[in-house]
Design an enzyme around this catalytic site. Structure first.
Site, PDB file in Angstrom:
ATOM      1  N   SER A 193       7.284   0.872   3.561  1.00  0.00           N
ATOM      2  CA  SER A 193       6.496   1.950   4.146  1.00  0.00           C
ATOM      3  C   SER A 193       6.009   1.570   5.544  1.00  0.00           C
ATOM      4  O   SER A 193       6.821   1.244   6.406  1.00  0.00           O
ATOM      5  CB  SER A 193       5.341   2.309   3.205  1.00  0.00           C
ATOM      6  OG  SER A 193       4.787   3.554   3.519  1.00  0.00           O
ATOM      7  N   ASP A 388      13.504   9.141  -1.884  1.00  0.00           N
ATOM      8  CA  ASP A 388      12.286   9.199  -1.077  1.00  0.00           C
ATOM      9  C   ASP A 388      12.449  10.222   0.034  1.00  0.00           C
ATOM     10  O   ASP A 388      13.449  10.203   0.756  1.00  0.00           O
ATOM     11  CB  ASP A 388      11.997   7.811  -0.485  1.00  0.00           C
ATOM     12  CG  ASP A 388      10.780   7.805   0.425  1.00  0.00           C
ATOM     13  OD1 ASP A 388       9.847   8.591   0.175  1.00  0.00           O
ATOM     14  OD2 ASP A 388      10.757   7.010   1.377  1.00  0.00           O
ATOM     15  N   HIS A 445      10.525   5.890  -2.974  1.00  0.00           N
ATOM     16  CA  HIS A 445       9.862   5.209  -1.860  1.00  0.00           C
ATOM     17  C   HIS A 445       9.560   3.758  -2.224  1.00  0.00           C
ATOM     18  O   HIS A 445       9.558   2.884  -1.357  1.00  0.00           O
ATOM     19  CB  HIS A 445       8.563   5.962  -1.552  1.00  0.00           C
ATOM     20  CG  HIS A 445       7.819   5.458  -0.367  1.00  0.00           C
ATOM     21  ND1 HIS A 445       8.227   5.678   0.931  1.00  0.00           N
ATOM     22  CD2 HIS A 445       6.659   4.751  -0.269  1.00  0.00           C
ATOM     23  CE1 HIS A 445       7.364   5.135   1.773  1.00  0.00           C
ATOM     24  NE2 HIS A 445       6.407   4.566   1.070  1.00  0.00           N
TER      25      HIS A 445
END
Length: 618
Positions: A193, A388, A445
């Site tokens: 991230s 994601d 993700h």
């Protein structure tokens, strides 16, 4: 005169027995960080864990701080490798934010245990296979200061990448003083991230520093690295994944937001991390009209895993479901004590919003501007779970296509290979000029959360682990890359490993740490008894002396010691969800502004100034 002599005697006596608070440049021993057990972690006799945890300074002792400032400390958990392959390796793991704790990685992704599924208040965690600590020492770091169990004064939160770089270098400098053996290991940085920003900047700082860290590579999963390409990927990704239909009303709304963003980018100079004018694209995608659930709640798309929906306006912030149990678990006093995290006042939260807000103030260039310099020196792995949306694979592939590194632009004419694990097609793999790009099928993700064994195989391959030198555990899981299959030894034909699996029971290193800890505890108890004895004698002497002296007409009132910090923190449940709306996830779904990284509620800071001044920019 007698009083002065007595005071001097007491001072000398205490100094001879008591080890006071260490000076800024004196660090605790490694044994003081040793964690023999953690309540609620169900041990597995076959997987003996060596865990060290605690706080280390993240500022130089030469730093000029105001008298009421707190020295920044970063918190870490180190899990030493259970088995050794061809060499020793260490991975420093970072989660995103800014302001999100790396306990996400430890508790749900690449750590040694997983939630047992019991509800909040009854939760426990089971040690099982799939963690990266099997062959690699893992160090999970809460950074920048103020994140997770880390702490600093509220007006000292990191505001720029340079601040964050400086804190991590000072932390590493101190970490290697306490654990010098780690400095000899092949070193990697990994995360996901917003760590797509942290990691290239940290790698660049390490490579330019005098620390002589043997940094061998970095790995970034579903990272936010290139705002220009990644914002504009939402429309294309949504069409590819069937999230919207071409030329539908939903498509028209998303396309209009896309076009506004594109027009703004044409006028924009530089490569900023965030572009506010582009944030509405993803909101249009996730907030398409859907039927209400059985409770009559409005529903929206989970932006971190498009296979799921969530209640609005959370849109993924209630995911993964483990977070509530983890937050409750890390709020337990016995767990905090076992993890040596008592110095952090208040409750642990997944992501701290004041840290997030403080950092956003800087005008920062994205890590895409740093990445080519890093690629010229060390290998880089970029991997992407294909389910994601928020940091999707389309945006990352567009970034790679436009990136120039090591004399060329894009991957060139190299061949993309198929990759399988346990006889299942797992993804695609391509390498070019120090860059490895991996797309992982059926992963979100948080790819290691979904597919721990798959991502472990990926990391072992990236680090160049010699599969012929490992046996047991994940070594028994077949995998292949292109036409090359990993050697798997079965039946009675297992070779002797280069370094055998660590046996059950304690190692000499653990025994040493344990006995040193016992010794320190016993010494501390003895010192405490002696202190109490001396203080008692001193009080007796002072009282006897006061009865023999004439009353003094001078005021005996002493100014109370100035306490520059307030340690109160409201407990709003600690689940990262404010009373005013959902804040748990990697973005604030209630606002049409894209932000990679979680943000918790506006809680009173444990390090607020005594004049009542609030957190900066809150």
């Amino acid at each position: 005169m007698l009083s002065a002599i007595w005071t001097g005697f007491v001072t000398l006596f205490l100094c001879s027995f008591v080890q006071g608070a260490p000076a800024d440049n004196v660090l605790p021993s490694a044994a003081s960080f040793y964690v023999p057990s953690i309540p609620g972690i169900i041990p597995n006799p076959d997987y003996r864990l060596q865990i060290y945890a605690g706080h280390l300074p993240a500022e130089s002792n030469k730093t000029l701080l105001a008298s009421n400032d707190v020295t920044a400390h970063l918190y870490f958990v180190m899990v030493k490798n259970r088995r050794v392959a061809d060499k020793e390796r260490v991975v420093f793991w970072f989660n995103g934010g800014p302001g999100c704790s790396s306990f996400d990685g430890l508790m749900m992704e690449v750590g040694p245990w997983r939630w047992d599924g019991q509800p909040e208040g009854k939760e426990s965690f089971i040690v099982k296979e799939g963690g990266w600590e099997e062959y690699t020492t893992m160090v999970f770091v809460d950074q920048p200061p103020g994140t997770g169990f880390s702490f600093t004064s509220t007006d000292q939160y990191a505001k720029t990448m340079k601040d964050a770089q400086w804190h991590i270098l000072e932390f590493l400098r101190n970490f290697y003083q306490v654990f010098p053996e780690v400095l000899t290991m092949d070193t990697y940085l990994a995360g996901e991230s917003f760590a797509g920003q942290w990691i290239p900047y940290f790698a660049d700082a390490i490579l330019e520093s005098s620390l002589q860290i043997p940094l061998r590579g970095i790995a970034i999963g579903n990272g936010w690295m290139d705002a220009r390409r990644q914002y504009l990927s939402y429309l294309d990704y949504s069409l590819k994944m069937g999230l919207i239909k071409d030329n539908s009303e939903d498509w028209k709304e998303v396309k209009a937001a896309h076009d506004r963003c594109e027009a703004h980018l044409e006028k924009l100079e530089g490569d900023p991390i965030h572009i506010r004018e582009c944030g509405s694209i993803i909101m249009k995608v996730i907030n398409q009209k859907r039927p209400d659930n059985e409770k009559g709640e409005k529903m929206c798309l989970n932006m971190y895993d498009v296979r799921f929906t969530d209640t609005s306006p959370a849109c993924g912030l209630n995911w993964p479901p483990e977070m509530h149990a983890i937050t409750h678990f890390l709020g337990r006093k016995d767990v905090v004590r076992a993890l040596h995290a008592e110095r952090h006042p208040g409750s642990w939260v997944e992501c701290r919003r004041p840290v997030h807000r403080a950092f956003k103030d800087g005008e920062e260039e994205s890590s895409i501007t740093v990445l080519p310099r890093v690629l010229s020196k060390i290998p880089v792995l970029i991997f992407a779970g294909d389910q994601d949306l928020i940091c999707n694979y389309v945006g990352l592939e567009n970034m790679i296509k436009s990136l120039t590194w090591n004399g060329e632009t894009g991957l060139g004419t190299v061949e993309t290979q198929s990759w399988s694990v346990n006889s299942t097609a797992t993804g695609t793999w391509v390498e070019s000029r120090n860059l490895t790009y991996v797309k992982i099928f059926n992963a979100s993700h948080m790819a290691p959360f979904d597919l721990p064994h798959v991502t472990h195989d990926m990391m072992l391959r990236f680090m160049g682990v010699n599969f012929s030198s490992i046996v047991g555990g994940s070594a028994m899981i077949p995998s292949s890359l292109g036409d090359a299959a990993k050697p798997v030894f079965v039946g009675g034909h297992l070779p002797q490993p280069s370094t055998p699996a660590l046996p059950a029971g304690k190692t000499p290193e653990q025994d040493k740490a344990m006995w040193e800890a016992y010794y320190n505890a016993g010494s501390a108890a003895l010192v405490l008894v002696l202190i109490m004895l001396v203080i008692g004698l001193f009080i007796w002497y002072r009282r006897r002396k006061s009865r023999l002296q004439l009353p003094s007409n001078q005021s005996g009132e002493l100014a109370e010691e100035s306490i520059p910090l307030r340690s109160e923190m409201e407990d709003r449940g600690g689940n990262g969800v404010s009373n005013g709306g959902a804040w748990k996830g990697k973005a604030r779904a209630s606002e049409p502004v894209f932000e990679v990284g979680d943000s918790d509620e506006d809680e009173p800071s444990p390090y607020r100034k005594p004049d009542g001044g609030g957190d900066r920019n809150v």
